[in-house]
Design a protein around this motif. Structure first.
Motif, PDB file in Angstrom:
ATOM      1  N   MET A   1       0.827  -1.198   0.000  1.00 49.80           N
ATOM      2  CA  MET A   1       0.000   0.000   0.000  1.00 49.80           C
ATOM      3  C   MET A   1       0.867   1.255   0.000  1.00 49.80           C
ATOM      4  SD  MET A   1      -2.729   1.718   0.016  1.00 49.80           S
ATOM      5  CE  MET A   1      -4.174   0.771   0.252  1.00 49.80           C
ATOM      6  N   CYS A   2       1.998   1.210   0.660  1.00 48.11           N
ATOM      7  CA  CYS A   2       2.810   2.413   0.838  1.00 48.11           C
ATOM      8  C   CYS A   2       3.447   2.936  -0.443  1.00 48.11           C
ATOM      9  CB  CYS A   2       3.896   2.153   1.875  1.00 48.11           C
ATOM     10  SG  CYS A   2       3.209   1.918   3.523  1.00 48.11           S
ATOM     11  N   PHE A   3       3.431   2.160  -1.494  1.00 48.49           N
ATOM     12  CA  PHE A   3       4.022   2.612  -2.750  1.00 48.49           C
ATOM     13  C   PHE A   3       3.003   2.592  -3.879  1.00 48.49           C
ATOM     14  CE2 PHE A   3       7.257   0.633  -0.073  1.00 48.49           C
ATOM     15  CZ  PHE A   3       8.080   1.728   0.136  1.00 48.49           C
ATOM     16  N   SER A   4       1.729   2.518  -3.521  1.00 48.60           N
ATOM     17  CA  SER A   4       0.663   2.404  -4.519  1.00 48.60           C
ATOM     18  C   SER A   4       0.560   3.634  -5.414  1.00 48.60           C
ATOM     19  CB  SER A   4      -0.676   2.128  -3.839  1.00 48.60           C
ATOM     20  OG  SER A   4      -0.963   3.142  -2.893  1.00 48.60           O
ATOM     21  N   ALA A   5       0.858   4.809  -4.894  1.00 48.94           N
ATOM     22  CA  ALA A   5       0.753   6.026  -5.702  1.00 48.94           C
ATOM     23  C   ALA A   5       1.755   6.008  -6.854  1.00 48.94           C
ATOM     24  CB  ALA A   5       0.957   7.264  -4.843  1.00 48.94           C
ATOM     25  N   PHE A  38       6.429   5.479  10.405  1.00 48.12           N
ATOM     26  CA  PHE A  38       5.620   4.570  11.213  1.00 48.12           C
ATOM     27  C   PHE A  38       6.233   3.179  11.214  1.00 48.12           C
ATOM     28  CE2 PHE A  38       2.098   7.540  10.027  1.00 48.12           C
ATOM     29  CZ  PHE A  38       1.742   7.921  11.309  1.00 48.12           C
ATOM     30  N   ARG A  39       6.124   2.494  12.328  1.00 48.41           N
ATOM     31  CA  ARG A  39       6.552   1.096  12.430  1.00 48.41           C
ATOM     32  C   ARG A  39       5.344   0.168  12.344  1.00 48.41           C
ATOM     33  NH1 ARG A  39      10.895   2.717  11.039  1.00 48.41           N
ATOM     34  NH2 ARG A  39      12.444   3.470  12.502  1.00 48.41           N
ATOM     35  N   ASN A  40       4.157   0.716  12.573  1.00 51.77           N
ATOM     36  CA  ASN A  40       2.917  -0.044  12.624  1.00 51.77           C
ATOM     37  C   ASN A  40       2.297  -0.144  11.225  1.00 51.77           C
ATOM     38  OD1 ASN A  40      -0.054  -0.196  12.770  1.00 51.77           O
ATOM     39  ND2 ASN A  40       0.253  -0.192  14.978  1.00 51.77           N
ATOM     40  N   GLY A  41       1.941  -1.357  10.808  1.00 55.55           N
ATOM     41  CA  GLY A  41       1.346  -1.562   9.485  1.00 55.55           C
ATOM     42  C   GLY A  41       0.031  -0.843   9.299  1.00 55.55           C
ATOM     43  N   TYR A  42      -0.794  -0.794  10.355  1.00 59.15           N
ATOM     44  CA  TYR A  42      -2.072  -0.086  10.257  1.00 59.15           C
ATOM     45  C   TYR A  42      -1.850   1.390   9.956  1.00 59.15           C
ATOM     46  CZ  TYR A  42      -6.167   2.516  11.625  1.00 59.15           C
ATOM     47  OH  TYR A  42      -7.206   3.411  11.632  1.00 59.15           O
ATOM     48  N   ALA A  46      -3.138   3.145   6.633  1.00 56.35           N
ATOM     49  CA  ALA A  46      -4.196   4.163   6.719  1.00 56.35           C
ATOM     50  C   ALA A  46      -3.737   5.489   6.133  1.00 56.35           C
ATOM     51  CB  ALA A  46      -4.629   4.350   8.175  1.00 56.35           C
ATOM     52  N   THR A  47      -2.529   5.917   6.478  1.00 58.02           N
ATOM     53  CA  THR A  47      -2.042   7.195   5.949  1.00 58.02           C
ATOM     54  C   THR A  47      -1.821   7.098   4.448  1.00 58.02           C
ATOM     55  OG1 THR A  47       0.215   6.595   6.573  1.00 58.02           O
ATOM     56  CG2 THR A  47      -1.001   7.985   8.110  1.00 58.02           C
ATOM     57  N   SER A  48      -1.298   5.991   3.990  1.00 57.93           N
ATOM     58  CA  SER A  48      -1.073   5.810   2.546  1.00 57.93           C
ATOM     59  C   SER A  48      -2.385   5.807   1.775  1.00 57.93           C
ATOM     60  CB  SER A  48      -0.319   4.506   2.283  1.00 57.93           C
ATOM     61  OG  SER A  48       0.993   4.600   2.765  1.00 57.93           O
TER      62      SER A  48
END
Length: 162
Positions: A1-5, A38-42, A46-48
């Motif tokens: 999710m973190c690189f979806s953009a 963030f270290r937490n996956g949630y 969520a931010t991503s």
């Protein structure tokens, strides 16, 4: 999710939608910063997701078709952007989590105000330098800033880093 953009930017690039590519690359930068802070996956996810929705909404002109969507996005984006900054500050200095509630509220609201004003200046520059399709009437600008600061203020509820 973190690189979806970055993947969405590639899709817009294949369609030669260069302004949308630039917007999604900016979102991608935000996602990478969230991944690093963030270290937490949630929290990362969520931010991503919020940032991705904001970028795709701009590219697909959702703001033009749903009048209140702009307010929702300003609220959510300022919340996640200040959350990223607050979490980074908490990781660097855990004692910040022990600030009084009103101190946390003041710090988060001020960060939100600064970010909201920067966002609105970027919208103005986009209107002046890129495309006159960007909607920047004064009432819209004021409401965007107010709603963004409200979203940022909610971050004051976070006392621990994630």
């Amino acid at each position: 999710m973190c690189f979806s953009a970055l993947l969405v930017a590639l899709i817009y690039g294949l369609q030669e939608r260069w302004i949308d590519v630039a917007v999604l690359l900016l979102v991608g930068l935000g996602q990478v910063v969230a991944f690093l802070c963030f270290r937490n996956g949630y929290a990362r996810g969520a931010t991503s997701l919020v940032m991705l929705i904001a970028g795709v909404s701009a590219a697909e002109q959702v703001y033009s078709s749903i009048w209140w969507w702009d307010l929702v996005i300003h609220f959510l984006c300022l919340y996640v952007l200040v959350w990223i900054a607050w979490n980074y500050a908490l990781r660097k200095s855990p004692s910040r989590g022990r600030l009084l509630a009103r101190q946390r509220l003041a710090v988060c609201s001020l960060m939100g105000l600064v970010l909201a004003v920067v966002w609105e200046v970027m919208e103005l520059l986009g209107f002046l330098l890129v495309t006159p399709d960007i909607h920047i009437p004064p009432l819209d600008t004021i409401s965007d800033v107010i709603v963004g600061v409200l979203g940022a203020a909610l971050v004051a509820l976070h006392k621990k880093s994630r």
